[in-house]
Design an enzyme around this catalytic site. Structure first.
Site, mmCIF file in Angstrom:
data_model
loop_
_atom_site.group_PDB
_atom_site.id
_atom_site.type_symbol
_atom_site.label_atom_id
_atom_site.label_comp_id
_atom_site.label_asym_id
_atom_site.label_seq_id
_atom_site.Cartn_x
_atom_site.Cartn_y
_atom_site.Cartn_z
ATOM 1 C CG ASP A 31 29.001 30.443 -20.847
ATOM 2 O OD1 ASP A 31 29.107 30.332 -19.635
ATOM 3 O OD2 ASP A 31 29.634 31.154 -21.550
ATOM 4 C CD GLU A 90 37.883 29.565 -17.632
ATOM 5 O OE1 GLU A 90 36.967 30.361 -18.071
ATOM 6 O OE2 GLU A 90 38.758 28.692 -18.206
HETATM 7 O O1 LIG Z 1 33.313 34.140 -24.365
HETATM 8 C C1 LIG Z 1 32.445 33.091 -24.340
HETATM 9 C C2 LIG Z 1 31.635 33.098 -23.224
HETATM 10 O O2 LIG Z 1 32.462 33.503 -21.904
HETATM 11 C C3 LIG Z 1 32.085 33.897 -20.696
HETATM 12 O O3 LIG Z 1 31.645 32.688 -20.213
HETATM 13 C C4 LIG Z 1 32.766 32.066 -19.170
HETATM 14 O O4 LIG Z 1 33.591 33.074 -18.398
HETATM 15 C C5 LIG Z 1 33.088 34.002 -17.445
HETATM 16 C C6 LIG Z 1 34.014 34.693 -17.063
HETATM 17 O O5 LIG Z 1 34.961 34.057 -16.000
HETATM 18 C C7 LIG Z 1 32.074 33.154 -16.425
HETATM 19 O O6 LIG Z 1 31.310 34.138 -15.828
HETATM 20 C C8 LIG Z 1 31.326 32.094 -17.328
HETATM 21 O O7 LIG Z 1 30.611 31.409 -16.307
HETATM 22 C C9 LIG Z 1 32.074 31.264 -18.037
HETATM 23 O O8 LIG Z 1 31.402 30.363 -18.715
HETATM 24 C C10 LIG Z 1 30.758 34.847 -20.737
HETATM 25 O O9 LIG Z 1 30.340 34.963 -19.491
HETATM 26 C C11 LIG Z 1 29.781 34.431 -21.814
HETATM 27 O O10 LIG Z 1 28.578 35.196 -21.808
HETATM 28 C C12 LIG Z 1 30.730 34.330 -23.169
HETATM 29 O O11 LIG Z 1 29.578 33.995 -24.130
#
Ligand SMILES: OC[C@H]1O[C@H](O[C@H]2O[C@H](CO)[C@@H](O)[C@H](O)[C@H]2O)[C@H](O)[C@@H](O)[C@@H]1O
Length: 575
Positions: free
Chosen positions: A314, A516
């Site tokens: 995302d 990240e």
């Molecule tokens: O707050 C926005 C989005 O954040 C997350 O996605 C991102 O961080 C996660 C944790 O590291 C990772 O798993 C994911 O691949 C990243 O894109 C969350 O998972 C989303 O649901 C959220 O909307």
């Protein structure tokens, strides 16, 4: 949007607390303004006392102007009076299996500088270890954080809670750090989520109960079992894995494609059970949806957004019909290569675990399921000319039940790192000719850069696109190439791993943090783009560095330091 398919599908109910916190979030945006505004902060706040009292105080705040703006002072006082800080509901936890220099730690790392950095990265597990506070266990209604039975390891910074697919690389790193108890605790928590919700949530928050994330629980159990031979863990995990498999093959997730020979293939897609703004990014989603006038169009768009979040990518042009237009997000109309690879791995692992436990018929049926999915992946995704597996776009849009006929023009020919993820599976890398073909395709794809593999070639401003490189993608491709029997592929794997280690090291030396995501164009540069500022910590980056160092080591005489001030280039270029 296909009118026939708009707004279809289930939507789980939100909780009163999440709904209220979204209102606080919206007010905060009006009060504090867009600069440095992180909407997630507000849905992570915990109540100090009950919801109705807090709601009443919120409704009584003096408001002015058309938008009912609250002053900075009033809102700050309200928040300080009625909420605990975001993150207070998880307390620091000292993992019992952490030792500053564990016995047998990274035996192949001989270079003293690299070794001392690796020990610092290893020590970050202590910073990222948490336990759910007693307050959450006693009064869960005051928190959006979900109570989990065991200690957790969080990604870091704004990601204060457990994430599903991040946990796989956290566990790989913990295994290199010899922290088996912590690794098993993470799996126990994820099994608990399956027992409670029927699948593993995106993350352990009330606002993540409408979707999952890339399904890697079986891969976590497999890696832990490989190191510890813990049959009890396998026994505990198997029922949850069967339930998770059913979830990913449920009506909303399963799509049937008929190939040119008339054979039917079942594959899975991402499909969130949600048609509203994501609470953690509600203000952003409402703004993006303002392009649509109709309510059903908005609802379908919100589902596409949440489904992209379920994919872990995302956001990315991978999910857009028009790569320069975010509103054309159509995640649910795409059959993704990587998701089906993860489910195939799950099927193989379930068969393996069933064999360990002596459940012969389960083993046989999952071996069959794996074989069928392998055929489906080859029939629907494989593109012989390109030497890649390509995502497949459903011609009829987000249809749920009907099967549709395969057409070559529905394969997405853009280069994405996900096109190479099948290499991660033994079934796809046992054929040396195929591996050579795919390896050459990767080398000429434009994705391999000075500091690692780019997510895509499109610089869209989204975080799962160029020039960002993400630790999980480097890891799966490197491990796939490495485990193939092809000498050149193994040496490419090492080459990419060395670039990745170097960029993580140099980034750490410059900023004092693990990031990240990284910018693959420049050694030591971290990534950007997307809807939130770049985060540090960071669970999966730490995990992948430790895994690569364990696998490849670092010789005494190989320098890691980037000596040239600018431009920072780890290697001269790609072959
Ligand atoms: O707050 C926005 C989005 O954040 C997350 O996605 C991102 O961080 C996660 C944790 O590291 C990772 O798993 C994911 O691949 C990243 O894109 C969350 O998972 C989303 O649901 C959220 O909307």
């Amino acid at each position: 949007l296909s009118p026939k398919c708009s707004v279809r599908g289930p939507a789980v109910a939100s909780t009163p607390l999440v709904t209220f916190l979204e209102r606080v979030q919206e007010t905060a945006l009006g009060t504090f303004g867009e600069q440095d505004f992180d909407p997630k902060l507000y849905v992570d706040l915990s109540l100090k006392s009950n919801l109705s009292k807090t709601q009443k105080a919120f409704d009584e705040l003096p408001r002015s102007g058309e938008n009912g703006t609250v002053t900075v002072k009033d809102l700050k006082v309200f928040i300080a009076t009625y909420f605990d800080d975001a993150g207070d509901d998880l307390v620091y936890y000292d993992p019992e299996d952490f030792f500053p220099e564990p016995e047998g730690f990274l035996p192949k790392v001989k270079n003293p500088e690299v070794r001392s950095w690796a020990l610092e990265v290893h020590a970050l597990w202590k910073n990222l270890s948490r336990k759910v506070s007693d307050g959450v266990l006693e009064h869960s209604e005051l928190h959006t954080l979900l109570p989990l039975p065991e200690a957790v390891v969080v990604p870091g910074s704004r990601f204060r809670e457990v994430y599903y697919w991040d946990s796989y690389w956290v566990i790989r790193g913990l295994l290199a750090s010899k922290m088996y108890t912590t690794a098993k605790a993470i799996v126990t928590n994820l099994i608990f989520l399956v027992d409670t919700y029927g699948y593993v949530l995106n993350g352990a928050r009330a606002y993540y109960t409408n979707r999952s994330q890339p399904p890697l629980l079986s891969a976590m159990v497999y890696e832990i079992y490989n190191r510890t031979c813990d049959v009890e863990l396998v026994r505990k995990a198997l029922p949850a894995l069967l339930e998770e498999h059913a979830f990913w093959n449920s009506e909303i997730h399963k799509v049937t494609i008929q190939d040119a020979q008339g054979s039917n293939h079942n594959l899975s897609r991402y499909y969130a059970m949600w048609n509203k703004p994501r609470p953690e990014s509600s203000t952003i989603d409402k703004e993006s949806a303002s392009k649509f006038s109709g309510n059903s169009e908005k609802q379908q768009f919100y589902r596409e957004v949440a489904s992209a979040a379920e994919s872990g990518w995302d956001f990315s042009t991978r999910w857009m019909r028009n790569t320069s237009e975010f509103s054309t997000l159509s995640t649910t109309s795409i059959l993704p290569v990587d998701l089906n690879v993860y489910i195939l791995k799950m099927e193989q692992n379930i068969a393996f675990f069933a064999n360990v436990l002596g459940h012969k018929s389960t083993m046989e049926s999952f071996l069959e399921a794996a074989e069928a999915r392998k055929n489906a992946i080859n029939s629907v995704f494989w593109n012989d000319e390109m030497g890649q597996w390509l995502d497949y776009r459903l011609a009829n849009g987000p249809i749920c039940k009907e099967s549709e006929t395969w057409q070559a023009c529905n394969q997405n020919q853009n280069a994405y790192a996900s096109n190479f993820i099948p290499l991660w599976i033994d079934l796809f890398r046992s054929d040396a000719v195929l591996v050579e073909n795919v390896m050459r395709s990767l080398q000429s794809s434009g994705l391999v850069h000075a500091a690692g593999i780019a997510t895509s070639l499109i610089n869209s401003g989204q975080q799962w696109d160029f020039p960002n490189g993400w630790a999980p993608l480097q890891h799966m491709i490197v491990e796939g190439l490495l485990r193939s029997g092809v000498k050149e592929a193994r040496s490419l794997a090492k080459d990419i791993a060395v670039r990745w280690i170097k960029t993580n090291y140099n980034g750490y030396k410059k900023t004092g943090a693990m990031h990240e995501k990284y910018d693959v164009q420049k050694c030591g540069a971290f990534g950007g783009g997307g809807e939130y500022i770049p985060q540090t910590g960071f669970g999966w980056s730490n995990g992948v560095v430790l895994t690569f160092l364990e696998e490849f080591g670092w010789p005494e005489d190989r320098s890691i330091e980037e000596k040239h001030p600018k431009p920072l280039v780890c290697f001269k270029g790609t072959k």
